[in-house]
Design a protein around this motif. Sequence first.
Motif, PDB file in Angstrom:
ATOM      1  N   SER A  10       0.809  -1.212   0.000  1.00 18.58           N
ATOM      2  CA  SER A  10       0.000   0.000   0.000  1.00 18.58           C
ATOM      3  C   SER A  10       0.843   1.262   0.000  1.00 18.58           C
ATOM      4  O   SER A  10       1.968   1.289   0.489  1.00 18.58           O
ATOM      5  CB  SER A  10      -0.898   0.008   1.242  1.00 18.58           C
ATOM      6  OG  SER A  10      -1.603   1.222   1.365  1.00 18.58           O
ATOM      7  N   CYS A  11       0.224   2.313  -0.487  1.00 18.53           N
ATOM      8  CA  CYS A  11       0.771   3.653  -0.348  1.00 18.53           C
ATOM      9  C   CYS A  11       0.825   3.994   1.139  1.00 18.53           C
ATOM     10  O   CYS A  11      -0.122   3.713   1.888  1.00 18.53           O
ATOM     11  CB  CYS A  11      -0.125   4.647  -1.081  1.00 18.53           C
ATOM     12  SG  CYS A  11       0.362   6.363  -0.822  1.00 18.53           S
ATOM     13  N   GLY A  12       1.904   4.614   1.550  1.00 16.83           N
ATOM     14  CA  GLY A  12       2.063   4.994   2.946  1.00 16.83           C
ATOM     15  C   GLY A  12       1.050   6.012   3.435  1.00 16.83           C
ATOM     16  O   GLY A  12       0.892   6.195   4.637  1.00 16.83           O
ATOM     17  N   SER A  13       0.334   6.652   2.506  1.00 11.18           N
ATOM     18  CA  SER A  13      -0.673   7.627   2.942  1.00 11.18           C
ATOM     19  C   SER A  13      -1.830   6.965   3.680  1.00 11.18           C
ATOM     20  O   SER A  13      -2.581   7.630   4.381  1.00 11.18           O
ATOM     21  CB  SER A  13      -1.204   8.438   1.754  1.00 11.18           C
ATOM     22  OG  SER A  13      -1.997   7.634   0.926  1.00 11.18           O
ATOM     23  N   LEU A  14      -1.958   5.645   3.542  1.00 13.04           N
ATOM     24  CA  LEU A  14      -3.033   4.911   4.215  1.00 13.04           C
ATOM     25  C   LEU A  14      -2.514   4.036   5.359  1.00 13.04           C
ATOM     26  O   LEU A  14      -3.241   3.189   5.877  1.00 13.04           O
ATOM     27  CB  LEU A  14      -3.785   4.045   3.197  1.00 13.04           C
ATOM     28  CG  LEU A  14      -4.544   4.819   2.128  1.00 13.04           C
ATOM     29  CD1 LEU A  14      -5.040   3.882   1.034  1.00 13.04           C
ATOM     30  CD2 LEU A  14      -5.691   5.602   2.732  1.00 13.04           C
ATOM     31  N   LYS A  15      -1.281   4.251   5.748  1.00 14.10           N
ATOM     32  CA  LYS A  15      -0.645   3.381   6.748  1.00 14.10           C
ATOM     33  C   LYS A  15      -1.410   3.332   8.068  1.00 14.10           C
ATOM     34  O   LYS A  15      -1.701   2.247   8.583  1.00 14.10           O
ATOM     35  CB  LYS A  15       0.793   3.839   6.988  1.00 14.10           C
ATOM     36  CG  LYS A  15       1.546   2.935   7.933  1.00 14.10           C
ATOM     37  CD  LYS A  15       3.009   3.327   8.062  1.00 14.10           C
ATOM     38  CE  LYS A  15       3.706   2.220   8.806  1.00 14.10           C
ATOM     39  NZ  LYS A  15       4.730   2.558   9.645  1.00 14.10           N
ATOM     40  N   LYS A  16      -1.733   4.472   8.625  1.00 13.26           N
ATOM     41  CA  LYS A  16      -2.420   4.481   9.921  1.00 13.26           C
ATOM     42  C   LYS A  16      -3.769   3.772   9.839  1.00 13.26           C
ATOM     43  O   LYS A  16      -4.145   3.030  10.746  1.00 13.26           O
ATOM     44  CB  LYS A  16      -2.615   5.910  10.419  1.00 13.26           C
ATOM     45  CG  LYS A  16      -1.355   6.543  10.944  1.00 13.26           C
ATOM     46  CD  LYS A  16      -1.647   7.919  11.508  1.00 13.26           C
ATOM     47  CE  LYS A  16      -0.394   8.548  12.080  1.00 13.26           C
ATOM     48  NZ  LYS A  16      -0.666   9.881  12.629  1.00 13.26           N
ATOM     49  N   GLU A  17      -4.489   4.017   8.761  1.00 15.09           N
ATOM     50  CA  GLU A  17      -5.819   3.413   8.614  1.00 15.09           C
ATOM     51  C   GLU A  17      -5.727   1.895   8.463  1.00 15.09           C
ATOM     52  O   GLU A  17      -6.471   1.153   9.107  1.00 15.09           O
ATOM     53  CB  GLU A  17      -6.537   4.011   7.399  1.00 15.09           C
ATOM     54  CG  GLU A  17      -7.002   5.434   7.594  1.00 15.09           C
ATOM     55  CD  GLU A  17      -5.982   6.491   7.213  1.00 15.09           C
ATOM     56  OE1 GLU A  17      -6.365   7.669   7.124  1.00 15.09           O
ATOM     57  OE2 GLU A  17      -4.785   6.158   7.008  1.00 15.09           O
ATOM     58  N   ILE A  18      -4.819   1.420   7.622  1.00 19.12           N
ATOM     59  CA  ILE A  18      -4.703  -0.029   7.409  1.00 19.12           C
ATOM     60  C   ILE A  18      -4.178  -0.709   8.662  1.00 19.12           C
ATOM     61  O   ILE A  18      -4.650  -1.798   9.038  1.00 19.12           O
ATOM     62  CB  ILE A  18      -3.831  -0.330   6.166  1.00 19.12           C
ATOM     63  CG1 ILE A  18      -4.562   0.144   4.901  1.00 19.12           C
ATOM     64  CG2 ILE A  18      -3.516  -1.820   6.072  1.00 19.12           C
ATOM     65  CD1 ILE A  18      -3.749   0.052   3.615  1.00 19.12           C
ATOM     66  N   GLU A  19      -3.231  -0.093   9.345  1.00 19.27           N
ATOM     67  CA  GLU A  19      -2.743  -0.664  10.606  1.00 19.27           C
ATOM     68  C   GLU A  19      -3.855  -0.730  11.644  1.00 19.27           C
ATOM     69  O   GLU A  19      -3.915  -1.672  12.440  1.00 19.27           O
ATOM     70  CB  GLU A  19      -1.555   0.136  11.135  1.00 19.27           C
ATOM     71  CG  GLU A  19      -0.282  -0.127  10.354  1.00 19.27           C
ATOM     72  CD  GLU A  19       0.908   0.697  10.821  1.00 19.27           C
ATOM     73  OE1 GLU A  19       0.705   1.753  11.476  1.00 19.27           O
ATOM     74  OE2 GLU A  19       2.045   0.290  10.523  1.00 19.27           O
ATOM     75  N   GLU A  20      -4.752   0.250  11.645  1.00 17.58           N
ATOM     76  CA  GLU A  20      -5.885   0.217  12.577  1.00 17.58           C
ATOM     77  C   GLU A  20      -6.843  -0.922  12.231  1.00 17.58           C
ATOM     78  O   GLU A  20      -7.360  -1.591  13.127  1.00 17.58           O
ATOM     79  CB  GLU A  20      -6.618   1.566  12.567  1.00 17.58           C
ATOM     80  CG  GLU A  20      -7.775   1.652  13.528  1.00 17.58           C
ATOM     81  CD  GLU A  20      -7.402   1.561  15.001  1.00 17.58           C
ATOM     82  OE1 GLU A  20      -8.332   1.399  15.819  1.00 17.58           O
ATOM     83  OE2 GLU A  20      -6.204   1.633  15.355  1.00 17.58           O
ATOM     84  N   LEU A  21      -7.067  -1.177  10.948  1.00 13.89           N
ATOM     85  CA  LEU A  21      -7.901  -2.315  10.550  1.00 13.89           C
ATOM     86  C   LEU A  21      -7.280  -3.624  11.041  1.00 13.89           C
ATOM     87  O   LEU A  21      -7.981  -4.524  11.501  1.00 13.89           O
ATOM     88  CB  LEU A  21      -8.081  -2.349   9.031  1.00 13.89           C
ATOM     89  CG  LEU A  21      -8.984  -1.280   8.430  1.00 13.89           C
ATOM     90  CD1 LEU A  21      -8.930  -1.332   6.905  1.00 13.89           C
ATOM     91  CD2 LEU A  21     -10.430  -1.449   8.912  1.00 13.89           C
ATOM     92  N   LEU A  22      -5.978  -3.731  10.939  1.00 15.91           N
ATOM     93  CA  LEU A  22      -5.269  -4.921  11.407  1.00 15.91           C
ATOM     94  C   LEU A  22      -5.362  -5.032  12.930  1.00 15.91           C
ATOM     95  O   LEU A  22      -5.671  -6.098  13.469  1.00 15.91           O
ATOM     96  CB  LEU A  22      -3.808  -4.855  10.962  1.00 15.91           C
ATOM     97  CG  LEU A  22      -2.975  -6.112  11.138  1.00 15.91           C
ATOM     98  CD1 LEU A  22      -3.414  -7.180  10.151  1.00 15.91           C
ATOM     99  CD2 LEU A  22      -1.505  -5.808  10.942  1.00 15.91           C
ATOM    100  N   ARG A  23      -5.121  -3.930  13.622  1.00 15.95           N
ATOM    101  CA  ARG A  23      -5.135  -3.907  15.085  1.00 15.95           C
ATOM    102  C   ARG A  23      -6.493  -4.325  15.657  1.00 15.95           C
ATOM    103  O   ARG A  23      -6.577  -5.031  16.652  1.00 15.95           O
ATOM    104  CB  ARG A  23      -4.763  -2.512  15.600  1.00 15.95           C
ATOM    105  CG  ARG A  23      -4.557  -2.436  17.115  1.00 15.95           C
ATOM    106  CD  ARG A  23      -4.443  -1.019  17.619  1.00 15.95           C
ATOM    107  NE  ARG A  23      -5.685  -0.276  17.567  1.00 15.95           N
ATOM    108  CZ  ARG A  23      -6.731  -0.465  18.361  1.00 15.95           C
ATOM    109  NH1 ARG A  23      -6.708  -1.402  19.281  1.00 15.95           N
ATOM    110  NH2 ARG A  23      -7.821   0.270  18.237  1.00 15.95           N
ATOM    111  N   THR A  24      -7.574  -3.904  15.000  1.00 13.63           N
ATOM    112  CA  THR A  24      -8.916  -4.209  15.497  1.00 13.63           C
ATOM    113  C   THR A  24      -9.442  -5.564  15.025  1.00 13.63           C
ATOM    114  O   THR A  24     -10.558  -5.938  15.363  1.00 13.63           O
ATOM    115  CB  THR A  24      -9.911  -3.116  15.055  1.00 13.63           C
ATOM    116  OG1 THR A  24      -9.937  -3.062  13.628  1.00 13.63           O
ATOM    117  CG2 THR A  24      -9.533  -1.762  15.643  1.00 13.63           C
TER     118      THR A  24
END
Length: 191
Positions: A10-24
């Motif tokens: 993924s583009c790093g611009s979505l890093k926080k969002e994708i990591e949050e999907l993984l975390r939850t």
Amino acid sequence: MSLKKPLIISCGSLKKEIEELLRTGSLDADLVFLSVSLHMDFNDLEQGLEEELSKHVREGRKIVVVYGDFCHPRMREIVEKYGAIKVDAINCLDCLLGGKGRLYELDPQRSCFYLSPGWIKFLERMPTPDNRVVRRMFQNLEGIIIIESLGKLDSEKIKKFAENTGLKVIKHEIVGLQGLKSVIEEALNRV
């Protein structure tokens, strides 16, 4: 990384969002993020993406690429060359809305600049040219659309960007993570 899990590049611009999907627990995949600064040069983006794709395609795993069609003029061709699947989205911001061109529903005239958590972070790292230069760069746009995916964005950063560009905030969309989750799930189902 587990070779049994799908891989998301993924583009790093979505890093926080994708990591949050993984975390939850909303997403179960291995993740590779490319620098958002690759958007500044098509050759760099192509090279960076191809390096990751060629490295991981030999592993025989499902690969989903989270970039938009407009991030590179040959994005689909690059992804297909390696047998990976790309999300159905025009750009990273469209991903936050669920892809499939939904961004155009927000801005049918395509006359706005969009601010999301990832783009605010990216813009902070860019050198700030003379204010006259910045205003000229944005002079043909009507305004700013705020896209919030992870809670409230820093109002001071938005205010500073608006002042520097001469643009006003004309829409404020709170989208959460459901659109991003659905565009990634849809791509994973096509692998």
